[in-house]
Design a protein around this motif. Sequence first.
Motif: not given
Length: 305
Positions: A1-4, A188-201, A203-214
Amino acid sequence: MKTDGGEAIVRGTGLLIIEVIRSNPNGDPDRESDPRQRPDQRGEISPVSFKRKPRDLVADKNGPVWKGISTSFSPPLEEAEFCILESRDREREAIIREIKGDKFLPKYWDARVFGCTFLEKDKDDESTRKKGKLNFIKTGVVQFGLGVSLAPILIERMTNTNIAPVQEGKTRGMAPLGYRIVQHGVYCMPFFINPTAATKSGCTKRDIDLLLRVIPYAYTHTASYVRPFVGIRHAWYIEHKSALGSCSDFELISALTPKKKNDPESPSAAWEEYDVPTALPEKLEGRVEPLRDLMNEDYHGTARP
């Protein structure tokens, strides 16, 4: 799990409530760009179609969405760290060189967030190197599901004329049944955040925050001739209380899904025909962080004007 900056990515569950009025939210190339439709006549929006829109808005570094949102972070986001891999002008060989130089993931935001399928010479795998095989597949941290309309949709088709014909000797051109739109639909379109995948990709909290703001600007800032009136009514987002997840996705999605008040098997004509939840049931509230509607937040985390 990546952190930012010490902030961890936790499990997240989201649900986009999308209203379509006289527009084509997602054309089907197998049916001459008719709006996508299931056998039960309900409409569809593919995950690929939706993800294209945040990609385009982040890619447009001169656009108002990137300029407004990138400067809302402290420090502001660096353009070089938020490039888009899925671009028309990408050069495969150049990207392979970036992979070998460990410059790939730090550069491409959509690869970190949505994942990617690309070729990479695995430097750490001797057997793979000997065989000369390239294998690079990373699962994304954010996964969007198929968007499906709550009721069947009616498709309207019209023939357009063009004053500038493409055929010699013609005074005007024709596009028979070229304008294909949904009269009205709520998807209706669902979406999901999976922190386990961040260990390989990476991805940081900042990346997720950007998506949520866009997300709130996904349709309003990518409108087109056949898609002038598609909007997100609600962009529900729920953070779980841990990286492992603290509540069933099924329960959360079910609780926030609108229902057609009368005759659910007939097409709708207006938003008012639906009962739309605006809060989680009490039994779920205590199991997750407070429910957020991204449409009511601006990029500073306050109410949008």
